[in-house]
Design a protein around this motif. Sequence first.
Motif, short mmCIF file in Angstrom:
data_model
loop_
_atom_site.label_atom_id
_atom_site.label_comp_id
_atom_site.label_asym_id
_atom_site.label_seq_id
_atom_site.Cartn_x
_atom_site.Cartn_y
_atom_site.Cartn_z
N ALA A 138 0.83 -1.21 0.00
CA ALA A 138 0.00 0.00 0.00
C ALA A 138 0.86 1.25 0.00
N ALA A 139 2.00 1.20 0.68
CA ALA A 139 2.89 2.37 0.75
C ALA A 139 3.45 2.72 -0.63
N ILE A 140 3.56 1.73 -1.51
CA ILE A 140 4.07 1.99 -2.86
C ILE A 140 3.22 3.05 -3.55
N ASP A 141 1.91 2.99 -3.33
CA ASP A 141 1.00 3.91 -4.01
C ASP A 141 1.19 5.37 -3.60
N LYS A 142 1.85 5.60 -2.47
CA LYS A 142 2.07 6.96 -1.99
C LYS A 142 3.45 7.51 -2.37
N LEU A 143 4.29 6.67 -2.92
CA LEU A 143 5.65 7.09 -3.21
C LEU A 143 5.71 8.20 -4.25
N ALA A 144 4.81 8.16 -5.23
CA ALA A 144 4.82 9.21 -6.25
C ALA A 144 4.54 10.57 -5.64
N ASP A 145 3.65 10.62 -4.63
CA ASP A 145 3.37 11.88 -3.94
C ASP A 145 4.63 12.41 -3.26
N ILE A 146 5.36 11.50 -2.62
CA ILE A 146 6.58 11.89 -1.91
C ILE A 146 7.62 12.40 -2.91
N ALA A 147 7.81 11.67 -3.99
CA ALA A 147 8.80 12.06 -4.99
C ALA A 147 8.41 13.39 -5.64
N ASP A 148 7.12 13.60 -5.85
CA ASP A 148 6.65 14.83 -6.47
C ASP A 148 6.98 16.06 -5.63
N THR A 149 7.05 15.89 -4.31
CA THR A 149 7.40 17.00 -3.43
C THR A 149 8.87 17.38 -3.59
N GLY A 150 9.67 16.45 -4.10
CA GLY A 150 11.09 16.72 -4.28
C GLY A 150 11.98 15.97 -3.31
N ILE A 151 11.36 15.28 -2.37
CA ILE A 151 12.11 14.49 -1.39
C ILE A 151 12.94 13.45 -2.12
N THR A 152 14.13 13.15 -1.61
CA THR A 152 15.02 12.21 -2.30
C THR A 152 15.24 10.89 -1.55
N ALA A 153 14.76 10.79 -0.31
CA ALA A 153 15.00 9.57 0.46
C ALA A 153 13.88 9.36 1.47
N VAL A 154 13.40 8.13 1.56
CA VAL A 154 12.44 7.77 2.60
C VAL A 154 13.15 6.90 3.63
N GLU A 155 12.79 7.08 4.88
CA GLU A 155 13.38 6.30 5.96
C GLU A 155 12.28 5.57 6.72
N LEU A 156 12.34 4.25 6.71
CA LEU A 156 11.35 3.44 7.40
C LEU A 156 11.72 3.29 8.86
N MET A 157 10.76 3.54 9.74
CA MET A 157 10.95 3.12 11.12
C MET A 157 11.10 1.61 11.12
N PRO A 158 11.65 1.00 12.18
CA PRO A 158 12.02 -0.42 12.12
C PRO A 158 10.87 -1.31 11.66
N VAL A 159 11.19 -2.24 10.78
CA VAL A 159 10.18 -3.18 10.28
C VAL A 159 10.47 -4.62 10.72
N SER A 160 11.54 -4.83 11.48
CA SER A 160 11.84 -6.19 11.95
C SER A 160 10.73 -6.69 12.85
N HIS A 161 10.50 -7.99 12.82
CA HIS A 161 9.36 -8.59 13.50
C HIS A 161 9.40 -8.37 15.01
N PHE A 162 8.32 -7.81 15.54
CA PHE A 162 8.18 -7.56 16.97
C PHE A 162 6.93 -8.26 17.48
N GLY A 163 6.72 -8.27 18.78
CA GLY A 163 5.57 -8.93 19.36
C GLY A 163 4.27 -8.21 19.02
N GLY A 164 3.23 -8.99 18.67
CA GLY A 164 1.96 -8.41 18.30
C GLY A 164 1.94 -7.94 16.85
N THR A 165 0.87 -7.23 16.49
CA THR A 165 0.73 -6.79 15.11
C THR A 165 0.89 -5.28 14.95
N ARG A 166 0.97 -4.56 16.05
CA ARG A 166 1.11 -3.10 15.93
C ARG A 166 2.14 -2.61 16.95
N GLY A 167 2.90 -1.61 16.54
CA GLY A 167 3.94 -1.05 17.39
C GLY A 167 4.86 -0.19 16.56
#
Length: 596
Positions: A138-167
């Motif tokens: 789903a995040a892929i669909d928003k990348l064009a908006d980010i690139a259109d603003t002129g931003i050159t890099a996105v930084e993901l908060m940690p995605v490694s598996h943690f306990g539960g489904t949200r955090g």
Amino acid sequence: MTTESVRPSENRQTTAWGPELLAEGGARFRLWAPGEDTLTLRLDGKDHEMAKAGEGWFEAVIPDAKPGATYAFVLPDGKVVPDPAARALAEDVHGPAVLVDPDAYQWQHAGWTGMPWAETILYEFHVGTFTPEGTFRAAIDKLADIADTGITAVELMPVSHFGGTRGWGYDGVYPYAPHNAYGSPDDLKAFIDAAHGLGLMVYMDVVYNHFGPDGNYLSAYAPDFFREGKKTPWGAAIAYNKQPVRDFFVENALYWLREFRLDGLRFDAIDMIFDDAETHVLIEIARRARSEFEGRHIHLVTEDPENHIELRRSDDNEALLYDADWNDDYHHAAHVVATGEKNGYYGKFIDKPVENFARALTEGYIYPGQKPVEMSEPVPMEAFVGFLQNHDQIGNRAFGDRLITLTSKEMLEALTVVTMLAPHIPMLFMGEEYGETRPFLFFTDYDGELGKAVREGRRTDMDNFGGLPDGKSVEDVADPNAIETMENTRLDWAKSETDEGQKWRALYRELIAIRKRAIIPLLVAAPNTLSAGTVLMAEGRLLAIDWQLGDRRLQLRANFGDVAADLPPATGETLYGTHSTQGMAPLSVLFALDRA
């Protein structure tokens, strides 16, 4: 930007940790379990005795093992544990791992090699709250908006598996496995691939200072993984003096850069990585990354609350190890200019706030090594990441309030101009580009005693981040474990289409275009040679700074007050604002560029 071909075999490297698909077929499974005499591999429900491989290692080669198989390890007492170096988990942090083929994903932009560090304009975001779906795809669909603003890099908060489904992801327990709540490893690769196709670099947060409390079984079979008698605020410290432990994290960093073709990593709270070795593990990681990915721009960034610069620069200020550090001092000084808050750590910045802000803009740290003394040597400003907001500075507040709700639009706009055009590396937090007002709250997915401990801990932690507003009590603070807390944190993308949202977008587009046209080329032409700026005025609410960029002089003039005032003149090309500094309007900013 240069390109090069990428051989699929680069994804398949022999490592100490984790499963390895063999060229002749089948797979090798390994685990470091120095606390055990025997170990069993359970593969697709069938048990296989593992052989001792020396120094606490166990190994099993299974000729018919295929990608997609599920596996776990069985301890002598019958306890079943997942692989700590699993590349994917089948269920949650207590269930089996999945055998993954690192070459399954077919890269569409395999020739991408990134950009120089000076071209970085960062955008930090949390996958789970970035879109309604909260997934990589789903995040892929928003990348064009980010690139259109002129931003050159996105930084993901940690995605490694943690306990539960949200955090937030900072309590991960399987550092090699993308959380399946967000998608599969191939889904993450597709996100990175799509970003590269739009000209966006992708960085990711990694946490090497502790393991989360839910799903961490390492102490059951490898108690030596943790350092006896040493704690972090979040749990047991990691024993980097043990070679297998050291290998676990060095290999992890290289794994993300190699297999997922990330452009960079941000290392969380490095002051809590305790290593007494002659070569610190962070230095080893940086050296390996610099040598093994020649031909690609690899960027390494730290978060060091102690404000040390040693890892960032060599003696001649060349970025041989780490490119930059998140500069909390910049945030705190700017926040106090904007809000006048003085609770918690803002108390150190309340006295002469504009002078503090000037120092952050010209020297980087206000408190290098956490002491209010002069920096021993000037450090290039691109060795610092400057920001008005990030996940910590919003989410650790009692009500997750964004700066837009704490100050006037005019003040926020003035500080935004400074942040985006000053010669440090600028960073936005998700939603900032369109004026998001929804809070970013702290949320987890724990219950029982662990959930209670997290809930009570949050009420203590928020004191440093502005404390409780007048008229509010701890009972008003959202329960981090309630599902509504995360839901209320999701971005409201509809706001980006409003008139107000479009005005903020237009401002960011304008500022980033100016930065790319006039400032970045100067930084790229002479990387790491920028000297500290010169403060011409920092009195009351008035600020005037000149920076030397090669043979050009970048000039900032700002009036953060509520009355017009005279500032030192600026010469040359006006980049932003009105050129006159006589009777400069309240809450206005001027940037100009002239020959030295």
